[in-house]
Design a protein around this motif. Structure first.
Motif, short mmCIF file in Angstrom:
data_model
loop_
_atom_site.label_atom_id
_atom_site.label_comp_id
_atom_site.label_asym_id
_atom_site.label_seq_id
_atom_site.Cartn_x
_atom_site.Cartn_y
_atom_site.Cartn_z
N PRO A 86 0.80 -1.23 0.00
CA PRO A 86 0.00 0.00 0.00
C PRO A 86 0.83 1.28 0.00
O PRO A 86 0.33 2.34 -0.36
CB PRO A 86 -0.84 -0.11 1.28
N HIS A 87 2.11 1.20 0.37
CA HIS A 87 2.89 2.42 0.50
C HIS A 87 3.28 3.04 -0.85
O HIS A 87 3.86 4.13 -0.89
CB HIS A 87 4.16 2.17 1.32
N TYR A 88 2.96 2.39 -1.98
CA TYR A 88 3.24 2.98 -3.29
C TYR A 88 2.08 3.85 -3.79
O TYR A 88 2.15 4.40 -4.89
CB TYR A 88 3.48 1.88 -4.33
N ALA A 89 1.01 3.98 -3.00
CA ALA A 89 -0.21 4.64 -3.48
C ALA A 89 0.05 6.07 -3.94
O ALA A 89 -0.45 6.51 -4.98
CB ALA A 89 -1.29 4.60 -2.41
N VAL A 90 0.79 6.84 -3.14
CA VAL A 90 1.03 8.24 -3.49
C VAL A 90 1.75 8.35 -4.83
O VAL A 90 1.39 9.16 -5.69
CB VAL A 90 1.85 8.94 -2.39
N GLN A 91 2.76 7.52 -5.03
CA GLN A 91 3.48 7.53 -6.30
C GLN A 91 2.58 7.12 -7.45
O GLN A 91 2.67 7.67 -8.56
CB GLN A 91 4.70 6.60 -6.22
N ALA A 92 1.69 6.14 -7.20
CA ALA A 92 0.80 5.66 -8.25
C ALA A 92 -0.16 6.75 -8.71
O ALA A 92 -0.33 6.99 -9.90
CB ALA A 92 0.01 4.45 -7.74
N PHE A 93 -0.77 7.44 -7.77
CA PHE A 93 -1.71 8.49 -8.15
C PHE A 93 -0.98 9.70 -8.72
O PHE A 93 -1.57 10.51 -9.44
CB PHE A 93 -2.58 8.89 -6.96
N ASP A 103 -6.97 3.78 -10.24
CA ASP A 103 -7.28 3.20 -8.93
C ASP A 103 -6.07 2.42 -8.44
O ASP A 103 -5.11 2.17 -9.19
CB ASP A 103 -8.50 2.27 -9.02
N TYR A 104 -6.14 2.03 -7.17
CA TYR A 104 -5.03 1.33 -6.51
C TYR A 104 -5.63 0.25 -5.63
O TYR A 104 -6.26 0.54 -4.61
CB TYR A 104 -4.23 2.34 -5.67
N LEU A 105 -5.47 -1.01 -6.06
CA LEU A 105 -6.06 -2.13 -5.34
C LEU A 105 -4.97 -2.91 -4.60
O LEU A 105 -3.89 -3.11 -5.14
CB LEU A 105 -6.77 -3.07 -6.31
N THR A 106 -5.28 -3.31 -3.38
CA THR A 106 -4.33 -4.12 -2.62
C THR A 106 -4.78 -5.58 -2.61
O THR A 106 -5.98 -5.87 -2.57
CB THR A 106 -4.20 -3.60 -1.18
N LYS A 107 -3.81 -6.47 -2.67
CA LYS A 107 -4.10 -7.89 -2.67
C LYS A 107 -4.41 -8.37 -1.25
O LYS A 107 -3.86 -7.83 -0.29
CB LYS A 107 -2.89 -8.66 -3.22
N PRO A 108 -5.27 -9.38 -1.11
CA PRO A 108 -6.04 -10.04 -2.17
C PRO A 108 -7.19 -9.16 -2.64
O PRO A 108 -7.87 -8.54 -1.83
CB PRO A 108 -6.55 -11.31 -1.49
N VAL A 109 -7.39 -9.11 -3.94
CA VAL A 109 -8.40 -8.23 -4.52
C VAL A 109 -9.78 -8.82 -4.28
O VAL A 109 -10.04 -9.99 -4.55
CB VAL A 109 -8.16 -8.07 -6.03
N GLU A 110 -10.68 -7.98 -3.79
CA GLU A 110 -12.07 -8.38 -3.57
C GLU A 110 -12.91 -8.03 -4.80
O GLU A 110 -12.66 -7.03 -5.48
CB GLU A 110 -12.64 -7.68 -2.34
N ALA A 111 -13.91 -8.86 -5.07
CA ALA A 111 -14.74 -8.68 -6.26
C ALA A 111 -15.42 -7.32 -6.28
O ALA A 111 -15.45 -6.64 -7.33
CB ALA A 111 -15.78 -9.79 -6.33
N GLU A 112 -15.96 -6.89 -5.15
CA GLU A 112 -16.67 -5.61 -5.11
C GLU A 112 -15.72 -4.44 -5.38
O GLU A 112 -16.07 -3.50 -6.10
CB GLU A 112 -17.33 -5.45 -3.74
N ARG A 113 -14.53 -4.53 -4.81
CA ARG A 113 -13.55 -3.44 -5.01
C ARG A 113 -13.08 -3.39 -6.46
O ARG A 113 -12.89 -2.31 -7.03
CB ARG A 113 -12.36 -3.69 -4.07
N LEU A 114 -12.89 -4.57 -7.07
CA LEU A 114 -12.47 -4.61 -8.48
C LEU A 114 -13.57 -4.06 -9.37
O LEU A 114 -13.30 -3.32 -10.33
CB LEU A 114 -12.14 -6.05 -8.88
N SER A 115 -14.82 -4.39 -9.06
CA SER A 115 -15.95 -3.89 -9.84
C SER A 115 -16.00 -2.37 -9.80
O SER A 115 -16.25 -1.71 -10.81
CB SER A 115 -17.25 -4.49 -9.32
#
Length: 259
Positions: free
Chosen positions: A85-92, A98-110
């Motif tokens: 999760p600590h790469y989020a700032v760089q990603a945005f 969007d920025y998803l953390t594993k394990p990916v949940e179906a609702e969050r991916l949707s």
């Protein structure tokens, strides 16, 4: 029209889970899978991809490096999928959807896929607007009546501030906002970098990077360090990164004047 998706992750189980979750959405087509950054670069060079589900820590090139190597290509919407999760700032900072953390949940991916659709729809609408702007600009050129704003009205706390366009040194993307750098001051304007590139006079302002527009009159030096990247130095001494496409656009539109 289906979303063409590319999955990039060095872990087979992670790719399998994303593939399984995305298969429940009939409007998504899995266009390919990549195991490392080099395969990502190759896939984006050879195919038209709408959305890239991208892991960060991968062999050869990590996710950020892979994107940097494809900057001159047509860029898909990017959704990072990572255990860190600590790469989020760089990603945005590079305009990830969007920025998803594993394990990916179906609702969050949707929800991420919905955001991708909304962004692509907005981009298509903006592209249509840009095409219309181009047509109108051509008509304006023919009659010598082309107009660009000389001042921008920028909300500034409890008041609005007029910023003179010629005083802007450079513009920086900040998600759905732009930061206008005017000398030692900066102002936030609720426009995307694409919208700002259309608003400003292209004879004076050039988009040298996906997240940077520069006032050509402020440019002192141009460096093209490699085939994929370079930099410009402003009269203030500030150094700004520049993509290969940005360098080509800068030279194509202002090369003669800057020599």
């Amino acid at each position: 029209m289906k979303l063409k998706a590319l999955i990039a992750d060095d872990e087979p189980l992670a790719r399998e889970r994303l593939r399984y979750l995305l298969s429940s959405d009939e409007a998504v087509e899995i266009a390919g899978e990549c195991r490392n950054g080099r395969e990502v670069v190759s896939a984006l060079r050879d195919a038209s991809i709408d959305v890239l589900f991208l892991d960060i820590q991968m062999p050869v090139h990590n996710g950020f490096e892979a994107l940097a190597r494809t900057e001159a290509l047509a860029s898909p919407a990017v959704v990072f999928v990572t255990a860190h999760p600590h790469y989020a700032v760089q990603a945005f900072g590079i305009e990830a959807i969007d920025y998803l953390t594993k394990p990916v949940e179906a609702e969050r991916l949707s929800a991420a896929v919905t955001r991708v659709r909304e962004r692509l729809a907005a981009d298509r609408a903006l592209a249509t607007q840009e095409q219309l702007r181009s047509v109108l600009a051509g008509l304006a050129d023919a009659t010598n009546s082309e107009r660009y704003p000389t001042r921008l009205l920028v909300p500034n706390g409890g008041k609005d501030t007029f910023v003179t366009v010629t005083e802007i040194d450079w513009v920086e993307a900040a998600d759905y906002y732009c930061c206008l750098h005017v000398g030692p001051k900066s102002f936030m304007l609720r426009e995307t970098i694409k919208q700002m590139a259309c608003t400003l006079d292209p004879r004076k302002f050039v988009r040298i990077h996906r997240s940077i527009i520069v006032n050509v009159d402020r440019v002192r030096e141009i460096f093209h360090a490699s085939r994929s990247e370079g930099a410009v130095v402003l009269h203030s001494g500030l150094r700004l990164r520049m993509s290969r496409k940005g360098w080509q656009d800068l030279i194509a539109s202002h090369g003669k004047q800057m020599r």
